[in-house]
Design an enzyme around this catalytic site. Structure first.
Site, PDB file in Angstrom:
ATOM      1  N   CYS A  94      70.041  21.446  30.243  1.00 44.24           N
ATOM      2  CA  CYS A  94      70.832  21.720  29.038  1.00 44.24           C
ATOM      3  C   CYS A  94      72.237  21.134  29.155  1.00 44.24           C
ATOM      4  CB  CYS A  94      70.906  23.232  28.808  1.00 44.24           C
ATOM      5  SG  CYS A  94      71.945  23.669  27.409  1.00 44.24           S
TER       6      CYS A  94
ATOM      7  N   CYS B 203      75.004  23.400  27.674  1.00 41.00           N
ATOM      8  CA  CYS B 203      75.389  24.554  28.495  1.00 41.00           C
ATOM      9  C   CYS B 203      76.218  24.125  29.711  1.00 41.00           C
ATOM     10  CB  CYS B 203      74.161  25.289  29.036  1.00 41.00           C
ATOM     11  SG  CYS B 203      72.804  25.405  27.896  1.00 41.00           S
ATOM     12  N   ASP B 204      75.823  23.031  30.348  1.00 41.53           N
ATOM     13  CA  ASP B 204      76.365  22.723  31.674  1.00 41.53           C
ATOM     14  C   ASP B 204      77.246  21.484  31.735  1.00 41.53           C
ATOM     15  OD1 ASP B 204      74.934  24.897  32.622  1.00 41.53           O
ATOM     16  OD2 ASP B 204      73.153  23.701  33.020  1.00 41.53           O
TER      17      ASP B 204
END
Ligand code: NAP
Length: 319
Positions: free
Chosen positions: A133, A136-137
């Protein structure tokens, strides 16, 4: 235990569209959201192809909006995940990690999860440089060199997003032609931070504590090489979240739930919509459309159930 009219398993585009339609039909549906509330849009940075948003919309905002819309029509959200089901009894039985439910009708909209590479080091280094992701990261890779694995829309879209943080993004693809749509290919090719490594697969991810390198194998020449990198983002497709329905709902050889054109499964009263039943289109808009269809079918099915019960002068099971 109260018997719900309709339980919707999943809170992505399919589940939430179903919740909006079933809510407007006065069914007061219960949505079991699953652990990834909002489904895949919740981890998508920008969605450019959902009708009605000419300037695009972030995944997080789309999720917030559809959830608010469904709740406005009486949908109830339970932040829990279905762990076990029994569709051989009616009312149907569903067990989550914290409760048990009964329902007259069910819509399965449990979506799909990222496919893993299945190479040494992958699982051990999740959260330590291995990610599925970018949204997200990505932030953790500011100023770093990373690789993206895959050649589809997800890989290119995420690679483009990751150029906001990383100094270099190498896309590793197992062929010399991309599967991604033309518009994304053009954008990636024009981005100076993106580089392609063709005809290659990752055979190992090296740590030990954080990602330090990947082993690459050229599938044409058979040569292997080490590529130093601090991040490995993997976007090689998805696997349907259908495990708990195995043995009860008919599935194809890849685990996708089989439905007819009206979203009906092999069990009357159980419908399936979105990526868990769609190996072909897998778009937010097609999933939402299927969710709406499943809800319309569920409303009809419940009305017939009610009518049958009335004509026999008996109560519907558990009603
Ligand atoms: P996908 O289209 O199935 O692409 C998966 C990619 O991973 C392919 O390039 C495939 O290679 C590669 N791959 C699969 N298994 C692999 C393995 N074991 N090792 C190495 N590479 C592997 O999946 P996706 O990109 O997640 O897209 C899924 C669906 O969502 C598609 O319908 C896509 O159009 C849609 N989507 C749309 C958008 C958008 O419209 N903006 C954004 C994201 C996703 P091959 O090409 O050789 O098979």
């Amino acid at each position: 235990m109260a018997v719900e009219n309709l339980i919707i398993i999943g809170s992505g585009p399919a589940g939430m569209a179903a919740a909006i339609y079933a809510g407007r039909a006065n069914l007061s549906p219960l949505v079991l959201t699953g652990t990834m509330v909002g489904g895949q849009p919740s981890i998508t940075n920008e969605i450019e192809n959902f009708p009605g948003f000419p300037d695009g919309i972030t995944g997080a905002e789309l999720v917030e909006r559809v959830h608010r819309q469904a709740q406005r029509f009486g949908a109830r959200m339970e932040y829990d995940e279905a762990a076990e089901v029994n569709f051989q009894v009616h009312p149907f039985w569903i067990k989550t990690y914290s409760a048990e439910y009964k329902a007259k009708a069910v819509i399965v909209a449990s979506g799909a999860s990222p496919r893993k590479l299945g190479v040494p080091g992958e699982i051990e280094l999740i959260g330590h440089g291995v990610s599925y992701c970018g949204t997200c990261d990505g932030f953790f890779f500011r100023g770093k060199e990373i690789v993206v694995v895959g050649g589809g829309d997800s890989a290119l879209e995420e690679a483009l997003f990751l150029t906001r943080f990383a100094t270099r993004v190498r896309i590793i693809h197992r062929r010399d032609q991309l599967r991604a749509s033309y518009i994304l290919q053009e954008r990636a090719r024009q981005n100076e931070k993106i580089e392609f490594i063709w005809n290659s697969v990752v055979t190992e991810i090296h740590g030990p504590h954080e990602v330090t390198a990947v082993t690459l194998k050229n599938v044409v020449t058979g040569e292997t090489s080490m590529l130093p990198t601090e991040g490995v983002f993997i976007f090689i497709g998805h696997i349907p979240n259908s495990q708990i329905f195995r043995g009860q709902l008919d599935m194809d050889e890849n685990g996708y739930i089989v439905t007819d054109k009206r979203t009906r499964t092999n069990i009357p009263g159980v419908f399936a919509a979105g990526e868990v039943a769609d190996p072909i289109f897998r778009q937010n808009v097609t999933s939402a459309g299927e969710g709406a269809r499943a809800a319309i079918e569920a409303v009809r099915w419940l009305a017939e159930l009610e009518a049958r019960a009335d004509s026999y002068g008996v109560e519907t099971a558990g009603a």
